[in-house]
Design a protein around this motif. Structure first.
Motif, mmCIF file in Angstrom:
data_model
loop_
_atom_site.group_PDB
_atom_site.id
_atom_site.type_symbol
_atom_site.label_atom_id
_atom_site.label_comp_id
_atom_site.label_asym_id
_atom_site.label_seq_id
_atom_site.Cartn_x
_atom_site.Cartn_y
_atom_site.Cartn_z
ATOM 1 N N ILE A 280 0.851 -1.184 0.000
ATOM 2 C CA ILE A 280 0.000 0.000 0.000
ATOM 3 C C ILE A 280 0.888 1.235 0.000
ATOM 4 C CG2 ILE A 280 -1.872 1.236 1.154
ATOM 5 C CD1 ILE A 280 -2.707 -1.524 0.240
ATOM 6 N N LEU A 281 0.576 2.194 -0.870
ATOM 7 C CA LEU A 281 1.342 3.439 -0.966
ATOM 8 C C LEU A 281 0.495 4.596 -0.459
ATOM 9 C CD1 LEU A 281 2.839 3.105 -4.579
ATOM 10 C CD2 LEU A 281 3.665 2.083 -2.460
ATOM 11 N N PHE A 282 1.088 5.444 0.382
ATOM 12 C CA PHE A 282 0.425 6.640 0.900
ATOM 13 C C PHE A 282 1.191 7.875 0.437
ATOM 14 C CE2 PHE A 282 -0.449 3.242 3.866
ATOM 15 C CZ PHE A 282 -1.770 3.437 4.286
ATOM 16 N N ALA A 283 0.479 8.885 -0.069
ATOM 17 C CA ALA A 283 1.101 10.166 -0.403
ATOM 18 C C ALA A 283 1.034 11.048 0.843
ATOM 19 C CB ALA A 283 0.369 10.831 -1.562
ATOM 20 N N ILE A 284 2.179 11.401 1.416
ATOM 21 C CA ILE A 284 2.161 12.113 2.698
ATOM 22 C C ILE A 284 2.383 13.617 2.551
ATOM 23 C CG2 ILE A 284 2.829 10.093 4.041
ATOM 24 C CD1 ILE A 284 5.689 11.261 4.108
ATOM 25 N N THR A 285 2.359 14.116 1.319
ATOM 26 C CA THR A 285 2.337 15.556 1.070
ATOM 27 C C THR A 285 1.184 15.836 0.119
ATOM 28 O OG1 THR A 285 4.710 15.857 1.396
ATOM 29 C CG2 THR A 285 3.597 17.516 0.088
ATOM 30 N N GLY A 286 0.463 16.915 0.357
ATOM 31 C CA GLY A 286 -0.669 17.239 -0.501
ATOM 32 C C GLY A 286 -1.099 18.680 -0.341
ATOM 33 N N GLU A 287 -2.143 19.043 -1.074
ATOM 34 C CA GLU A 287 -2.618 20.419 -1.080
ATOM 35 C C GLU A 287 -3.826 20.642 -0.194
ATOM 36 O OE1 GLU A 287 -3.282 21.512 -5.114
ATOM 37 O OE2 GLU A 287 -1.152 21.444 -5.657
ATOM 38 N N ASP A 291 -7.635 15.463 1.327
ATOM 39 C CA ASP A 291 -7.035 14.451 0.449
ATOM 40 C C ASP A 291 -5.712 13.902 0.956
ATOM 41 O OD1 ASP A 291 -9.099 14.676 -1.382
ATOM 42 O OD2 ASP A 291 -8.124 16.295 -2.473
ATOM 43 N N ILE A 292 -5.168 14.465 2.038
ATOM 44 C CA ILE A 292 -3.842 14.056 2.478
ATOM 45 C C ILE A 292 -3.791 12.556 2.776
ATOM 46 C CG2 ILE A 292 -4.296 14.558 4.921
ATOM 47 C CD1 ILE A 292 -0.975 15.029 2.977
ATOM 48 N N ALA A 293 -2.658 11.966 2.490
ATOM 49 C CA ALA A 293 -2.399 10.538 2.716
ATOM 50 C C ALA A 293 -3.289 9.644 1.871
ATOM 51 C CB ALA A 293 -2.524 10.184 4.198
ATOM 52 N N GLY A 338 -3.341 15.632 9.321
ATOM 53 C CA GLY A 338 -2.050 16.129 8.858
ATOM 54 C C GLY A 338 -1.835 17.579 9.245
ATOM 55 N N LYS A 339 -0.593 17.983 9.278
ATOM 56 C CA LYS A 339 -0.237 19.340 9.672
ATOM 57 C C LYS A 339 -0.022 20.214 8.448
ATOM 58 C CE LYS A 339 1.961 17.795 13.968
ATOM 59 N NZ LYS A 339 3.217 17.765 14.758
ATOM 60 N N VAL A 340 -0.503 21.453 8.523
ATOM 61 C CA VAL A 340 -0.354 22.400 7.431
ATOM 62 C C VAL A 340 0.901 23.233 7.651
ATOM 63 C CG1 VAL A 340 -1.403 24.321 6.190
ATOM 64 C CG2 VAL A 340 -2.851 22.505 7.130
#
Length: 427
Positions: A280-287, A291-293, A338-340
């Motif tokens: 499983i792949l998680f995207a840990i940066t986002g806008e 949608d994070i992760a 997630g933190k901004v």
């Protein structure tokens, strides 16, 4: 005989002249006034366009989110209303027509019809023809530190200059076609969105926690969890080791995938991190926090490289079940912690490890995955259903647009026809 056929027969029976872009347009690059000078940006009234404006407004743009003052305008002046701005770096091959005097950033090259052709070309005809220029740019893009079009070569490409009544008729046809196409696509898109919401509702209902199914944290089922290693845009190659960069998880993959769209070379990555079947792949940066992760399951057989800002989780569960459960609203609420930082949202390994999900037996996981795979396919597969209809309408429009905008160069079509008839007569 259609009106267009009649006009062509009457006004240009021997074909249409083609002229080089450099002869037809005043061509110059966009630019960005200094951000350090507040006088350039505060209380500005002149639109200053970026790619975000085009994506929000479409291909005919009126106003932008950012404005500059007249003080910020270079001595060369504004881009005139009716000009075309064309993306020639970064996101290559997108264009728009300006309906106000304005400027654009340096990602764009501006095309303004020069004085000697203002009486020979309609701006809206040029606007439609730049769909073909878009395709030329995409095929002639060079990638070094970033994608870019060879402007000198672009200036040598040509545009047809048919008589104005023909241009006007073509614009009328394409305007009508565009209106019908967009109305249909809007209705189809609304229906598709409704189906997706229906799918999400039933998925969430099907997978919501139940008393007889234990809740587990991902750290309790992960056999290994780790971050990928950075792969830069200019390190992406057409061939090599399959790889995934974190942005692709948002834009290119849905719930699960079995082939990577990108490749790189192993020597480009100083500390390569791999993922394999079932991970499983998680995207840990986002806008956005919502949608994070975002996560996807890999179901292919290749050994692939994980880019930076991706977390890889290995496990012994059904990967397709995990992919579905981790996209439920219950899981997304847990991911949204997630933190901004600097307008960008970040997550991390420890936050992902703490996500809790219901975990039935492997047999039940497979049944859930089978049902949801088929339901999702109806909504998203481009070969069936509404997405296929939307795709067909786009292709139909492109076919007729190219047909209408393609003219024989002066005399050639008749030379070839005469040669054919002469050969037939000699046989």
């Amino acid at each position: 005989m259609s009106r267009l056929d009649q006009l062509i027969k009457e006004l240009c029976p021997n074909g249409v002249e083609y002229r080089k872009l450099k002869d037809v347009f005043d061509i110059r690059n966009g630019y960005t006034p200094s951000k350090k000078n507040k006088n350039y940006w505060e209380n500005g009234t002149i639109p200053w366009f970026r790619m975000e404006d085009l994506r929000e407004q479409g291909k005919i743009v009126n106003d932008s989110k950012q404005h500059i003052t007249s003080e910020a305008v270079k001595s060369s002046g504004l881009f005139e209303s009716g000009s075309i701005i064309l993306a020639t770096t970064a996101t290559v091959g997108e264009h728009a027509m300006l309906t106000n005097d304005s400027l654009a950033n340096q990602q764009f090259t501006n095309f303004t019809i020069c004085k000697s052709f203002k009486s020979k070309l309609l701006p809206k005809f040029v606007f439609y023809y730049f769909d073909i220029i878009d395709e030329w740019c995409k095929k002639h893009t060079k990638v070094s530190s970033f994608p870019a079009v060879n402007i000198d070569a672009l200036k040598e490409t040509t545009i047809p200059v048919p008589p104005l009544p023909i241009q006007d008729e073509i614009v009328h046809i394409l305007d009508s076609f565009t209106e019908v196409k967009e109305e249909l696509i809007t209705k189809l898109s609304e229906e598709l969105e409704a189906r997706k919401k229906q799918y999400e509702y039933y998925r969430d209902e099907l997978l919501k926690p139940k008393e007889d199914i234990p809740m587990v944290a991902l750290k309790d089922i992960a056999t290994s969890i780790y971050r990928g290693s950075g792969i830069k845009r200019d390190q992406v190659t057409e061939e090599g080791v399959p790889c995934v960069r974190y942005g692709e998880i948002y834009t290119s993959y849905n719930t699960w995938f079995d082939k990577c769209i990108s490749h790189t070379k192993e020597e480009y990555v100083s500390n390569p991190k791999y993922f394999e079947h079932g991970d499983i792949l998680f995207a840990i940066t986002g806008e956005s926090v919502e949608d994070i992760a975002k996560s996807v399951a890999y179901t292919g057989e290749d050994k692939c490289l994980a880019g930076g800002d991706i977390v890889v989780m290995k496990h012994n569960q059904n990967p397709r079940y995990l992919a579905h459960i981790l996209n439920t609203s219950m899981a997304r609420e847990q991911k949204s912690k997630g933190k901004v930082k600097s307008k960008v949202v970040h997550s991390n390994v420890s936050s992902i490890e703490d996500i809790k999900i219901p975990l039935p037996s492997l047999e039940v996981q497979e049944r859930y995955a089978y049902v949801l795979d088929n339901f999702e396919k109806i909504c998203n597969d481009l070969n069936i259903g509404l997405p296929a209809e939307i795709e067909a309408r786009e292709k139909q429009y492109e076919f007729y647009r190219d047909l209408l905008l393609t003219f024989a160069q002066t005399g050639k079509i008749f030379e070839e026809e005469g040669r054919r008839k002469k050969e037939e007569g000699n046989n």
